[in-house]
Every structure is written in C-alpha cells, then in structure tokens.
Design an enzyme around this catalytic site. Structure first.
Site, PDB file in Angstrom:
ATOM      1  N   SER A  13       0.676  -1.174   0.280  1.00  0.00           N
ATOM      2  CA  SER A  13      -0.012   0.177  -0.020  1.00  0.00           C
ATOM      3  C   SER A  13       1.030   1.238  -0.032  1.00  0.00           C
ATOM      4  CB  SER A  13      -1.105   0.079   1.357  1.00  0.00           C
ATOM      5  OG  SER A  13      -2.022  -1.172   1.134  1.00  0.00           O
ATOM      6  N   PHE A  14       1.988   1.199   0.533  1.00  0.00           N
ATOM      7  CA  PHE A  14       2.756   2.217   0.759  1.00  0.00           C
ATOM      8  C   PHE A  14       3.515   2.591  -0.668  1.00  0.00           C
ATOM      9  CE2 PHE A  14       7.029   4.734   1.300  1.00  0.00           C
ATOM     10  CZ  PHE A  14       6.532   5.693   2.140  1.00  0.00           C
TER      11      PHE A  14
ATOM     12  N   VAL B 248      -4.336  -2.267   4.753  1.00  0.00           N
ATOM     13  CA  VAL B 248      -3.607  -2.463   5.821  1.00  0.00           C
ATOM     14  C   VAL B 248      -4.196  -2.791   6.953  1.00  0.00           C
ATOM     15  CG1 VAL B 248      -1.830  -0.952   7.127  1.00  0.00           C
ATOM     16  CG2 VAL B 248      -2.529  -0.316   4.819  1.00  0.00           C
ATOM     17  N   ILE B 249      -3.794  -3.774   7.702  1.00  0.00           N
ATOM     18  CA  ILE B 249      -4.537  -4.532   8.648  1.00  0.00           C
ATOM     19  C   ILE B 249      -3.767  -4.094   9.995  1.00  0.00           C
ATOM     20  CG2 ILE B 249      -5.426  -6.669   9.868  1.00  0.00           C
ATOM     21  CD1 ILE B 249      -5.715  -7.724   6.749  1.00  0.00           C
TER      22      ILE B 249
ATOM     23  N   HIS C 154       3.295   0.650  13.052  1.00  0.00           N
ATOM     24  CA  HIS C 154       3.480   0.477  11.624  1.00  0.00           C
ATOM     25  C   HIS C 154       2.319   1.053  10.984  1.00  0.00           C
ATOM     26  CE1 HIS C 154       5.261  -0.699   7.992  1.00  0.00           C
ATOM     27  NE2 HIS C 154       4.312  -1.425   7.653  1.00  0.00           N
TER      28      HIS C 154
ATOM     29  N   PHE D 268      -8.883   6.577  -3.161  1.00  0.00           N
ATOM     30  CA  PHE D 268      -8.430   6.208  -2.019  1.00  0.00           C
ATOM     31  C   PHE D 268      -9.104   4.803  -1.794  1.00  0.00           C
ATOM     32  CE2 PHE D 268      -8.082   5.278   2.555  1.00  0.00           C
ATOM     33  CZ  PHE D 268      -6.581   5.394   2.913  1.00  0.00           C
TER      34      PHE D 268
END
Length: 164
Positions: A65-66, A90-91, A97, A122
């Site tokens: 995702s980054f 993102v979990i 983080h 998004f």
C-alpha cells in the site's frame, strides 16, 4: 441502519455517469493479495458494467500500500489517464506501523491528485482485523473496489463537466 448490517457498496439510489469516455488506471498492492485481488475484481467489473472499454483500463501492481502513491504518480505522469484507482489493504498489527502507513498513503495520494489535478481514488482498507477486510472486499459490507470505481467515474465526469 447500523454499518454492521449494511452493504456499503449499494449504488442503487445513485446515478452513475457512463465510464465510456474515460481512461482509468488501477494500481493494486500485492500485500494482502487475497483482499486486494477481490477489491480489484470489484473495481474492474464495475468499470466495465458502467461502460468502460477494456482497452481503457490499465492495471499495475505494486508491492504494498505504501507504494500506491508512486504507482499513481507514474501513471499520471504519462498523461494518458482521467482517473486512478488505488487499491490496498492495511490491517492493524501490534506496532504503530499501521498508523504510519495509513497516514503516508492517504496524504501521498491526496498530494498526487492535487499535483496533476486528476482524481486519485483512495481504495485502501484500513481495518483492525482480517475479517473486517474480508467483509469489505466482497463480503457482507460490499466491495470497496466497486466504490472506488464508481467514485473514479463520478470524479472523471465532474472534471470533464467543469472544463466545458
């Protein structure tokens, strides 16, 4: 109605313009692939359902995702796209983080959209658990990929409308 009982991807009460005149880029994170692939399927099928031609949908994968921000930037730099849909998941884990990644991606995608004056959507799930992600990637809460596609269509239409 409470969110836990609702399909959040229901657009039956919303008018969605035709996607036919637009070119879309989809950037998909490989991390949490089971979730992001489901988001991608929802987005891709929704674009087609609303009239987008297959040749007007270009998909690229990035590691996580980054990297969605860089992927969106690379695609918009070509000048070939009316909107970019960024899909990731993102979990929440045991460290901070999660917070850093979610904030960086949200801010990064906003900055790319502003830099090019193009819609950058998004479509990143930011959930506490794997089950919450499943529920939002084709499960009981719908598919955020579908929502991303509809948002991309509506924003591309808005941009075109304001040019005339």
């Amino acid at each position: 109605m409470a969110t836990h009982l609702k399909n959040l991807s229901d657009f039956s009460e919303t008018e969605v313009p035709s996607a036919a005149p637009y070119k879309f880029g989809i950037v998909v994170a490989e991390w949490n692939a089971g979730i992001t692939n489901a988001l991608y399927q929802g987005a891709y099928e929704s674009l087609l359902e609303h009239g987008a031609a297959e040749q007007n949908i270009v998909t690229h994968q990035v590691p996580g995702s980054f990297e969605l921000t860089s992927g969106a930037d690379f695609l918009l730099k070509t000048g070939k796209f009316d909107a970019i849909i960024c899909l990731g998941c993102v979990i929440q884990g045991e460290t901070r983080h999660f917070d850093f990644i979610c904030n960086a991606v949200a801010n990064g995608l906003t900055n790319v959209a502003l830099k090019y004056s193009k819609p950058v959507i998004f479509g990143v799930l930011t959930t506490d658990t794997q089950q919450q992600a499943v529920d939002r990637a084709g499960g009981k809460h719908g598919n955020k990929g579908i929502e991303g596609a509809v948002t991309a269509i509506k924003m591309a239409y808005l941009a075109e409308t304001l040019k005339s």
